[in-house]
Scaffold this motif. Structure first.
Motif, PDB file in Angstrom:
ATOM      1  N   LEU A  21       9.872  -6.365  11.769  1.00  7.65           N
ATOM      2  CA  LEU A  21      10.814  -6.071  10.695  1.00  7.65           C
ATOM      3  C   LEU A  21      10.099  -5.528   9.462  1.00  7.65           C
ATOM      4  O   LEU A  21       8.930  -5.828   9.214  1.00  7.65           O
ATOM      5  N   GLN A  22      10.825  -4.746   8.693  1.00  9.11           N
ATOM      6  CA  GLN A  22      10.311  -4.189   7.450  1.00  9.11           C
ATOM      7  C   GLN A  22      11.217  -4.580   6.294  1.00  9.11           C
ATOM      8  O   GLN A  22      12.334  -5.062   6.492  1.00  9.11           O
ATOM      9  N   GLU A  23      10.731  -4.382   5.091  1.00 17.08           N
ATOM     10  CA  GLU A  23      11.510  -4.711   3.912  1.00 17.08           C
ATOM     11  C   GLU A  23      12.846  -3.959   3.939  1.00 17.08           C
ATOM     12  O   GLU A  23      12.882  -2.757   4.168  1.00 17.08           O
ATOM     13  N   GLY A  24      13.915  -4.678   3.710  1.00 22.12           N
ATOM     14  CA  GLY A  24      15.245  -4.075   3.688  1.00 22.12           C
ATOM     15  C   GLY A  24      15.998  -4.163   5.000  1.00 22.12           C
ATOM     16  O   GLY A  24      17.209  -3.893   5.039  1.00 22.12           O
ATOM     17  N   ASP A  25      15.310  -4.549   6.088  1.00 21.01           N
ATOM     18  CA  ASP A  25      15.979  -4.595   7.389  1.00 21.01           C
ATOM     19  C   ASP A  25      17.115  -5.618   7.418  1.00 21.01           C
ATOM     20  O   ASP A  25      18.231  -5.323   7.891  1.00 21.01           O
ATOM     21  N   ILE A  26      16.848  -6.826   6.945  1.00 25.70           N
ATOM     22  CA  ILE A  26      17.884  -7.862   6.972  1.00 25.70           C
ATOM     23  C   ILE A  26      19.057  -7.462   6.085  1.00 25.70           C
ATOM     24  O   ILE A  26      20.226  -7.709   6.428  1.00 25.70           O
ATOM     25  N   GLU A  27      18.773  -6.807   4.962  1.00 27.46           N
ATOM     26  CA  GLU A  27      19.850  -6.332   4.086  1.00 27.46           C
ATOM     27  C   GLU A  27      20.724  -5.312   4.811  1.00 27.46           C
ATOM     28  O   GLU A  27      21.952  -5.284   4.627  1.00 27.46           O
ATOM     29  N   GLU A  28      20.119  -4.479   5.649  1.00 29.06           N
ATOM     30  CA  GLU A  28      20.899  -3.514   6.432  1.00 29.06           C
ATOM     31  C   GLU A  28      21.825  -4.232   7.403  1.00 29.06           C
ATOM     32  O   GLU A  28      23.000  -3.850   7.573  1.00 29.06           O
ATOM     33  N   ALA A  29      21.305  -5.281   8.050  1.00 27.01           N
ATOM     34  CA  ALA A  29      22.138  -6.048   8.980  1.00 27.01           C
ATOM     35  C   ALA A  29      23.274  -6.729   8.239  1.00 27.01           C
ATOM     36  O   ALA A  29      24.417  -6.744   8.708  1.00 27.01           O
ATOM     37  N   MET A  30      22.974  -7.288   7.071  1.00 27.52           N
ATOM     38  CA  MET A  30      24.000  -7.959   6.277  1.00 27.52           C
ATOM     39  C   MET A  30      25.084  -6.978   5.820  1.00 27.52           C
ATOM     40  O   MET A  30      26.271  -7.301   5.804  1.00 27.52           O
TER      41      MET A  30
END
Length: 286
Positions: A221-230
């Protein structure tokens, strides 16, 4: 998401560039009916029914096939999807071993454009990404992810695609563990409102499983990935979609969960990485 140069799954079937023209008489609506039949029967009987149903569905479809070469961008997207699918295989094979769940039967993924034939009937891209238990395949028209941004307001990005893929793999997990069959049986014995609640619980559990996958895939994972999923989970909540399309919200008609629920259950899976924490049914139905 770090994906280039890594293992790609051999379970990808790329049907893009093969255009099906003509009337699809079976229609996308057949999918829901056939999915229910296959999940109600399940087991050996379901396996015996699958090819029969597929033959009937295909017999109702008149198609003229056109083929073109994929662009370099489309080829790259195919490589990305094959890598994400490989990641789900690695994670779920590991989890099934750790929890003594038996052998993990890897699903196949079909990439298509416009329309596709499945063991659950014929479908168009309007169906969105879906999982068919009859052939245990994930079906993805990648144009959906453009719509996710332009119509539903999600941020987009490669991990939004990975989240949706992992969610559909979550439905495969539910199929091979028997959860989907139990849900359909319970739905057949209750009213529509309660049946919808069961559907919400099932969808939220698939979100939870997607989070579990992301937890075990952190090294890529990279920075911002979880935000994209959210952002993607928020965009496809029942309440968000109903507000956008009709201006009002009817919670009794929810089938996938609210934006908040979808984000919360994904994050619960991501933060714990433990499939034992994914009992969405007790949490919602008690």
């Amino acid at each position: 998401m770090k994906w280039k140069g890594r293992r790609q799954s051999g379970n990808l079937e790329d049907q893009r560039g093969i255009g099906n023209k003509g009337k699809l008489a079976a229609g996308g609506g057949v999918i829901a009916v056939v999915v229910i039949l296959l999940q109600l029967f399940g087991g050996e009987t379901g396996q015996q029914l699958a090819p029969i149903i597929e033959q009937v569905a295909n017999s109702q479809t008149t198609q003229q096939v056109e083929q073109r070469e994929l662009t370099s961008q489309e080829q790259e997207m195919g490589d990305f999807m094959a890598t994400v699918l490989a990641d789900t295989e690695d994670v779920w094979n590991q989890i099934f071993r750790e929890y003594n769940l038996g052998d993990y039967k890897e699903p196949k993924m079909v990439l298509f454009t416009d329309a596709v034939s499945t063991a659950c009937g014929s479908a168009t891209s309007a169906s969105g990404p879906f999982y068919c238990p009859g052939d245990q395949k994930l079906y993805m028209d990648l144009a959906f992810f453009d719509e996710l941004k332009t119509r539903f307001g999600a941020k987009g990005g490669d991990f939004a695609i990975a989240y949706v893929t992992a969610h559909e793999v979550g439905h495969h997990i539910q199929t091979i563990l028997g959860t989907s069959t139990k849900v359909r049986q319970l739905q057949s014995q209750t009213n529509q409102t309660e049946a919808n609640k069961l559907s919400v619980a099932q969808e939220l559990q698939a979100d939870f499983y997607a989070g579990v996958w992301a937890h075990h895939n952190k090294k890529y994972l990279q920075e911002g990935d979880i935000e994209e999923a959210m952002s993607a989970a928020n965009a496809v909540g029942d309440d968000a979609i109903q507000k956008r399309t009709s201006g009002s919200v009817n919670s009794d008609s929810f089938t996938h969960g609210t934006s908040q629920q979808r984000m919360e259950w994904f994050m619960k899976g991501y933060n714990t990485g433990d499939i034992r924490n994914g009992d969405t049914f007790s949490a919602l139905l008690d």
